[in-house]
Write a protein that holds these residues in place. Structure first.
Motif, short mmCIF file in Angstrom:
data_model
loop_
_atom_site.label_atom_id
_atom_site.label_comp_id
_atom_site.label_asym_id
_atom_site.label_seq_id
_atom_site.Cartn_x
_atom_site.Cartn_y
_atom_site.Cartn_z
N GLN A 1 -17.06 98.19 111.84
CA GLN A 1 -16.88 99.28 110.88
C GLN A 1 -15.87 98.90 109.80
N THR A 2 -14.77 98.29 110.21
CA THR A 2 -13.72 97.91 109.25
C THR A 2 -14.24 96.89 108.26
N LEU A 3 -14.98 95.91 108.73
CA LEU A 3 -15.51 94.88 107.84
C LEU A 3 -16.59 95.45 106.92
N LEU A 4 -17.43 96.34 107.44
CA LEU A 4 -18.46 96.95 106.59
C LEU A 4 -17.82 97.81 105.52
N LYS A 5 -16.80 98.57 105.88
CA LYS A 5 -16.09 99.41 104.91
C LYS A 5 -15.46 98.54 103.81
N ALA A 6 -14.81 97.45 104.22
CA ALA A 6 -14.17 96.56 103.24
C ALA A 6 -15.21 95.93 102.32
N LEU A 7 -16.35 95.53 102.89
CA LEU A 7 -17.39 94.90 102.08
C LEU A 7 -17.96 95.88 101.06
N VAL A 8 -18.27 97.11 101.49
CA VAL A 8 -18.85 98.09 100.57
C VAL A 8 -17.86 98.43 99.45
N GLU A 9 -16.60 98.63 99.81
CA GLU A 9 -15.60 98.98 98.79
C GLU A 9 -15.42 97.85 97.78
N ARG A 10 -15.40 96.60 98.25
CA ARG A 10 -15.25 95.48 97.32
C ARG A 10 -16.49 95.34 96.44
N TYR A 11 -17.67 95.52 97.03
CA TYR A 11 -18.89 95.39 96.24
C TYR A 11 -19.00 96.49 95.20
N ILE A 12 -18.61 97.72 95.56
CA ILE A 12 -18.61 98.81 94.58
C ILE A 12 -17.66 98.50 93.43
N ALA A 13 -16.53 97.87 93.76
CA ALA A 13 -15.51 97.60 92.75
C ALA A 13 -15.94 96.55 91.75
N ASP A 14 -16.55 95.44 92.22
CA ASP A 14 -16.84 94.35 91.27
C ASP A 14 -18.30 93.92 91.19
N GLY A 15 -19.16 94.44 92.07
CA GLY A 15 -20.58 94.14 91.95
C GLY A 15 -20.99 92.74 92.34
N GLN A 16 -20.10 91.99 92.97
CA GLN A 16 -20.42 90.63 93.39
C GLN A 16 -20.57 90.55 94.90
N PRO A 17 -21.49 89.70 95.41
CA PRO A 17 -21.59 89.51 96.86
C PRO A 17 -20.24 89.11 97.45
N VAL A 18 -19.96 89.63 98.63
CA VAL A 18 -18.64 89.45 99.25
C VAL A 18 -18.75 88.40 100.36
N GLY A 19 -17.92 87.38 100.28
CA GLY A 19 -17.94 86.31 101.27
C GLY A 19 -16.95 86.55 102.40
N SER A 20 -17.06 85.73 103.45
CA SER A 20 -16.21 85.88 104.64
C SER A 20 -14.74 85.65 104.30
N ARG A 21 -14.46 84.69 103.40
CA ARG A 21 -13.07 84.41 103.05
C ARG A 21 -12.41 85.62 102.40
N ALA A 22 -13.17 86.28 101.48
CA ALA A 22 -12.63 87.48 100.83
C ALA A 22 -12.42 88.60 101.84
N LEU A 23 -13.36 88.75 102.76
CA LEU A 23 -13.24 89.81 103.76
C LEU A 23 -12.03 89.60 104.67
N SER A 24 -11.73 88.35 104.98
CA SER A 24 -10.57 88.09 105.84
C SER A 24 -9.28 88.50 105.16
N LYS A 25 -9.25 88.47 103.83
CA LYS A 25 -8.04 88.84 103.09
C LYS A 25 -7.92 90.35 102.92
N ILE A 26 -9.05 91.03 102.64
CA ILE A 26 -8.97 92.45 102.26
C ILE A 26 -9.15 93.40 103.43
N SER A 27 -9.66 92.92 104.56
CA SER A 27 -9.94 93.82 105.67
C SER A 27 -8.70 94.20 106.47
#
Length: 339
Positions: A8-34
């Motif tokens: 749930q936490t990773l899905l939430k972080a991915l959706v929020e980041r994608y809404i913000a910038d419109g770019q596919p979200v990678g694992s490295r970015a998720l490890s930082k923002i989650s």
């Protein structure tokens, strides 16, 4: 399908980041923002599970992932944190635009408010109580030709020509009008039609037919006179790349605004629900485009739900901000129209 807290936490972080910038979200970015202490390998495994369950997808051009309509649905239903806004400040800003105007102007202003605050398109379905009448009158024009005069509760006057099988006399027309006004004034034409069919069998057949013709013509007159909905800010959607990226999308977008059928059906369904509803393209047969979402809420007049308003925008919209905008505007419009 149940997701554990980590997913749930990773899905939430991915959706929020994608809404913000419109770019596919990678694992490295998720490890930082989650905020989770997880290795990139572990995150990749969780992402693979989410993809297998249909919550995220991998574009061919990128190693990152994007949310699917199903992923957006889980996000808005279970993971979304609605943005707190200063409701009092927003009300004081909006109320002057929704006061001291005729109802049609108030509704148009509400659509403009939704559009300007969201930067997408605002839509308001007009009240369904427009078919009520305060008074009607029959004027004999010539043999078997009668002018039906309809006075709405707000004083508006509509005229319709009735062609009848019988040549009614002026006293008969007065008698029929008096009966309708005394027994059905203030009701909708549909309610009047039902009651006429059930209650007037004891009257002369010709008079019953005249009254039935009057309520049918009156219902059509009021329906013809009032637009089903008011839309503001359609051009804003031309600036949304997700919706205007190709000619097929543009065609679907403008077909929706021109024909209005699917949009009216969606708003009508929303008026039967409670509170804010979110329709996400790709999962709802009512939304004509996979890349589009519609956030709606019903509004009331004197305690009775009479219509729906909402914001039309891309699936990749800031739901946490749009939801309270729609909710508060519905409350303000209800207050403005209730007297």
């Amino acid at each position: 399908m149940q997701l554990d807290i980590r997913a749930q936490t990773l899905l939430k972080a991915l959706v929020e980041r994608y809404i913000a910038d419109g770019q596919p979200v990678g694992s490295r970015a998720l490890s930082k923002i989650s905020g989770l202490e997880l290795s990139p390998a572990t995150i990749r495994n969780v992402m693979a599970d989410l993809e297998e369950m249909g919550f995220v997808a991998s574009p061919h051009t990128s190693a990152g992932r994007v949310p699917t309509p199903r992923g957006y649905r889980v996000f808005v239903d279970s993971l979304l944190t609605v943005q707190e806004i200063d409701e009092a400040a927003l009300e004081s800003r909006l109320q002057p635009k929704l006061l001291s105007n005729p109802p049609q102007k108030i509704i148009a202003n509400a659509a403009q408010i939704l559009s300007s605050l969201s930067q997408f398109a605002g839509v308001v379905m007009t009240p369904r109580n427009e078919s009520t009448f305060k008074q009607i009158e029959f004027l004999r024009l010539s043999e078997k030709r009668i002018l039906l005069v309809i006075v709405a509760p707000n004083g508006e006057v509509q005229n319709r020509l009735l062609l009848t099988d019988v040549d009614y006399t002026p006293p008969q027309l007065i008698q029929a009008a008096n009966y309708l006004n005394q027994n059905f004034g203030g009701l909708s034409f549909e309610d009047a039609r039902i009651r006429i069919n059930g209650e007037l069998r004891q009257l002369q057949n010709d008079m019953t037919r005249l009254m039935q013709a009057a309520v049918e013509a009156g219902s059509d007159a009021m329906a013809d006179h009032s637009d089903d909905m008011v839309i503001s800010g359609e051009r804003n959607l031309l600036n949304v790349e997700d919706l205007s990226s190709n000619m097929t999308s543009l065609r679907k977008l403008f077909d929706m605004f021109e024909q209005k059928t699917s949009l009216m059906q969606l708003l009508d369904i929303s008026s039967k629900a409670t509170g804010v509803q979110i329709f996400i393209g790709g999962e709802s047969q009512l939304v004509p485009m996979d890349e589009m979402s519609i956030v709606t809420a019903p509004y009331e007049v004197n305690g009775k739900i009479v219509g729906t308003l909402g914001v039309i925008g891309p699936t990749r919209m800031a739901y946490e901000r749009v939801i309270p905008i729609v909710d508060i505007t519905a409350k303000l419009l209800s207050n403005a129209l209730s007297h």
